[in-house]
Design a protein around this motif. Structure first.
Motif, PDB file in Angstrom:
ATOM      1  N   ARG A 143      -3.980  13.418   8.645  1.00 33.94           N
ATOM      2  CA  ARG A 143      -2.556  13.656   8.776  1.00 33.94           C
ATOM      3  C   ARG A 143      -2.188  14.223   9.979  1.00 33.94           C
ATOM      4  O   ARG A 143      -2.761  14.884  10.484  1.00 33.94           O
ATOM      5  N   HIS A 190       2.228  14.302  -6.304  1.00 31.23           N
ATOM      6  CA  HIS A 190       3.573  14.556  -5.587  1.00 31.23           C
ATOM      7  C   HIS A 190       3.371  15.468  -4.531  1.00 31.23           C
ATOM      8  O   HIS A 190       2.553  16.511  -4.386  1.00 31.23           O
ATOM      9  N   ASP A 191       4.316  15.082  -3.384  1.00 32.90           N
ATOM     10  CA  ASP A 191       3.791  15.663  -2.040  1.00 32.90           C
ATOM     11  C   ASP A 191       5.432  15.844  -1.657  1.00 32.90           C
ATOM     12  O   ASP A 191       5.506  14.956  -0.535  1.00 32.90           O
ATOM     13  N   PRO A 206       4.157   9.434  -2.760  1.00 33.77           N
ATOM     14  CA  PRO A 206       4.069  10.145  -1.618  1.00 33.77           C
ATOM     15  C   PRO A 206       3.480   9.277  -0.471  1.00 33.77           C
ATOM     16  O   PRO A 206       3.657   9.366   0.572  1.00 33.77           O
ATOM     17  N   PRO A 265       5.323  17.566   4.903  1.00 32.28           N
ATOM     18  CA  PRO A 265       5.222  17.472   3.532  1.00 32.28           C
ATOM     19  C   PRO A 265       4.277  18.781   3.147  1.00 32.28           C
ATOM     20  O   PRO A 265       3.827  19.447   3.799  1.00 32.28           O
ATOM     21  N   PHE A 306       1.165   9.755  -6.753  1.00 36.24           N
ATOM     22  CA  PHE A 306       0.309   9.302  -5.800  1.00 36.24           C
ATOM     23  C   PHE A 306       0.963   7.969  -4.873  1.00 36.24           C
ATOM     24  O   PHE A 306       1.033   8.224  -3.686  1.00 36.24           O
ATOM     25  N   ARG A 324       4.887   8.552   3.244  1.00 35.95           N
ATOM     26  CA  ARG A 324       4.111   8.695   4.452  1.00 35.95           C
ATOM     27  C   ARG A 324       4.116   7.575   5.204  1.00 35.95           C
ATOM     28  O   ARG A 324       4.073   7.942   6.483  1.00 35.95           O
ATOM     29  N   THR A 329       1.633  19.170   1.240  1.00 39.87           N
ATOM     30  CA  THR A 329       0.166  19.535   1.616  1.00 39.87           C
ATOM     31  C   THR A 329      -0.164  19.517   2.896  1.00 39.87           C
ATOM     32  O   THR A 329      -1.320  20.266   3.074  1.00 39.87           O
TER      33      THR A 329
END
Lengths: 379, 338
Positions: A115, B209-210, A207, B246, A204, A211, B248
């Protein structure tokens, strides 16, 4: 900011006597060693005063005014310290730091894997996108063997609104439209698909979609993206498109309330019609169960030849042959002007026109297929 | 109290002088020669040396007659700008007291301001008043509905206080009313719900969830407040930092260990931990880990009078919160103000 900023995750540890940590370098922390400390006896040695009792304001030390009278400044600093002793503050170092600092920092470096520490305004993470790239490439060129045509209609720069048909229980079609432009268009542009709420808030999947570039379908979001000169892909059929049964395949549903036309008129963005063929066969929905689905937060449970019979594996798409065709841009803004967005009749008429055009494109692609079922998979 | 009538310069009264923003404002006004007197109103004296132009006056906004008391102060000192910042920075179990302080306390402040009108009223609010909602757009504008949160008294008291101020602004067009909605403030010295939450080594994650998150650096926030006191802007403004990340990724940058759990488990667990006072945020806060609550700072940037744009990115803000300096050794704050 670039990804290089990530390097500071490997900041040297504090106990090596390095100044990179605030605890040692920041004069706002009372025990800063970099500042001359005047011995004030009973107050302990955490009192620091500059040469003239003045800490530069840019260092946050403006408690002490730069008065010429050192004694009064000192007195006021004393006063402040006593005040602070009376109302103790949580020690900063204890609050921020964790025990086992080495382990903690190693964990940080590990947790940042895959990330990036900078995402764009709508949450697209360049590293996460790169991480999933292989999957899309596999689906695109091996699994669905997508044939994209008409990519030259997509502008190399500037805004445009891609309007496509929608099918399948999971939004593979938006991923393939996205990947087609990123892979085969000379400018390798990123498409921002608008994702309907039910998918966007799925655990899941939501998100991950976010992204890699998906944005929640919301007029404000779309307008903001277009004003930033992005390529936005909309699927105006929305949930109705995804919930089509096998018998209704390739029959376009109502195009929402024409929101995409208003959007294109308001932002003066050209509309590029997109026809996707193959998605219906990838997840042919024979029926859907709605009575239990609402309880687990999804609109329906699809029944396909493989799902739910094969469990989660049944959600994998069948390897159908896909065609994606991009049509010539339609410049609504030039023809009607931004004020036309308020004309409800016109908006609906234009939405219908574009729907018919995409339907025609789909029919054209379908007629190229020799047999309806076999060539859907063998192509 | 000596009614030292100011000969020239502006007089500012600040409620909640002991909060981080209140204290920073006092310090900055103290240095500014344009202000001749600053009244620090709180229940305990601020951590500031006496002798300057700051005068501490003990005012308890939960007292039923405090509005008359405030009105007397306003007229005696000829207060020109009133800064209302007496709001809690973290949820409390003393919900009735919090309600008296935030909702009813705001009423008292507005009563006093209606009686003895100052030229300008600045209110400190938060972007939490928009609430975390699945239908929120990625960037909430100032015109968005203040949804609050269905069972968070911490947020709802602030929403009610803000709605009172908005009504007051409509009824008193002659007073410049400015509301600043701060994104969650992080920084090396501030203490609030978010800094406490992120100070723990582990943090709950709603499984699957993020949402994107947004913060503002404490120095940026203090700068914005000071600007709002000296400017002439009216209306509500979001004061937010640069960029989003985000949740996380925020945890990863902080080096906190994410504990993913299903929503039901997280809610029940937080309920128990909150009831036993082991965590600082009630279960309703979990919605902010599920859905977006990100505000748009464009209006504050474009307003010619306020013209506030944040100087620190979200990543720098997080690193500054941790106490990690950038490579060149200069602190972010020093660099930002240079």
């Amino acid at each position: 900011m670039t990804d290089d900023d990530n390097d500071e995750l490997e900041a040297p540890p504090r106990d090596e006597g390095n100044d990179d940590w605030y605890g040692d370098a920041d004069p706002r922390v009372p025990d800063a060693s970099g500042w001359p400390v005047r011995d004030l006896g009973f107050l302990g040695d955490d009192v620091y005063l500059g040469e003239e009792g003045h800490v530069p304001p840019e260092m946050g030390g403006s408690y002490v005014p730069s008065a010429p009278d050192v004694d009064s400044a000192e007195l006021r600093e004393l006063e402040r310290r006593m005040e602070q002793h009376r109302t103790p503050v949580f020690p900063i170092d204890l609050r921020r730091r964790l025990p086992l600092e080495g382990v903690w920092r190693r964990w940080r470096a590990l947790a940042m894997w895959g990330r990036s520490d900078v995402v764009d305004d709508f949450g697209r993470d360049p590293r996460a996108t790169a991480r999933w790239e292989w999957l899309f490439e596999f689906l695109y060129s091996r699994w669905f063997r997508v044939q994209a045509s008409g990519l030259e209609h997509i502008p190399s720069r500037g805004r445009a609104l891609l309007v496509a048909n929608h099918a399948g229980s999971l939004p593979y079609d938006s991923a393939m439209v996205m990947h087609a432009v990123r892979r085969d268009h000379p400018a390798r542009r990123d498409v921002r698909p608008l994702v309907e709420d039910t998918v966007f808030h799925l655990p899941f999947l939501g998100p991950i979609m976010n992204r890699i570039g998906g944005v929640r379908a919301d007029p404000e979001n779309a307008e903001r993206l277009l004003l930033k000169d992005e390529l936005v892909a909309v699927f105006p059929e929305g949930e109705k498109g995804m919930g089509k049964l096998w018998k209704d395949r390739y029959r376009l549903q109502r195009f929402g309330r024409g929101g995409f036309v208003k959007l294109a008129l308001r932002t003066n963005a050209p509309i590029i019609p997109v026809a996707v063929v193959g998605a219906e066969e990838a997840a042919p929905m024979l029926g859907k169960v709605t009575w239990f689905a609402k309880n687990i937060g999804i609109p329906w449970i699809p029944v396909t030849p493989t799902f739910p019979w094969l469990g989660p594996a049944g959600l994998l798409p069948l390897p159908s042959k896909w065609y994606v065709q991009f049509g010539a841009p339609i410049d609504l803004g030039a023809a009607h002007g931004p004020a036309a967005a308020e004309d409800r009749l016109l908006v609906n008429k234009l939405a219908e026109q574009i729907r018919t055009q995409i339907q025609t494109m789909i029919e054209g692609l379908l007629s190229q297929r020799r047999s309806p079922v076999l060539s859907a998979f063998l192509g | 109290m000596s009614p030292a009538a100011p000969s020239s310069g502006r007089v500012v009264a600040v409620t909640g002088a002991c909060t981080y923003l209140g204290g920073e404002l006092l310090r900055r006004l103290e240095e500014d020669p344009r202000y001749s007197k600053v009244l620090a109103l709180d229940i305990r004296p601020p951590a500031l040396a006496p002798g300057g132009k700051v005068e501490f006056i003990k005012v308890d906004l939960t007292q039923p007659t405090v509005d008359a008391e405030l009105a007397t102060l306003l007229s005696r000192y000829k207060v020109d700008t009133f800064v209302h910042g007496a709001f809690l920075s973290h949820p409390t179990h003393a919900a009735e007291w919090a309600h008296e302080l935030e909702d009813v306390g705001t009423m008292h402040v507005l009563n006093a301001c209606a009686g003895v009108p100052p030229r300008r009223l600045v209110m400190i609010s938060t972007t939490l008043v928009y609430g975390a909602h699945p239908k929120n757009p990625n960037f909430l504008s100032e015109e968005s509905e203040l949804r609050g949160h269905r069972d968070s008294r911490f947020v709802n008291d602030k929403v009610r206080a803000e709605k009172q101020v908005q009504r007051f602004a409509r009824e008193h067009a002659d007073i410049e009313v400015c509301i600043l909605r701060f994104a969650p403030i992080l920084g090396p010295t501030i203490s609030n719900m978010y800094t406490r939450f992120f100070s723990r080594p582990v943090a709950p994650v709603m499984m699957g969830h993020d949402p994107l998150m947004q913060f503002v650096h404490e120095q940026d926030a203090a700068f914005a407040l000071t600007r709002a006191v000296e400017a002439r802007c009216t209306g509500a403004f979001n004061i937010v930092g640069k960029g989003v990340l985000p949740y996380t990724t925020v945890l990863a940058l902080l080096g906190r260990v994410p504990v993913p759990m299903p929503q039901i488990v997280a809610r029940q667990l937080t309920k128990v931990l909150w009831a036993t006072q082991l965590v600082g945020s009630p279960p309703s806060f979990l919605d902010f880990l599920l859905y977006l609550c990100v505000a748009d700072g464009q209006k504050a940037r474009r307003d010619p009078s306020l013209a506030f744009s944040p100087r620190l990115s979200i990543k720098r803000t997080i690193l500054d919160f941790l106490g990690i300096a950038p490579e060149d050794g200069a602190t972010d704050v020093a660099r930002a103000q240079a």
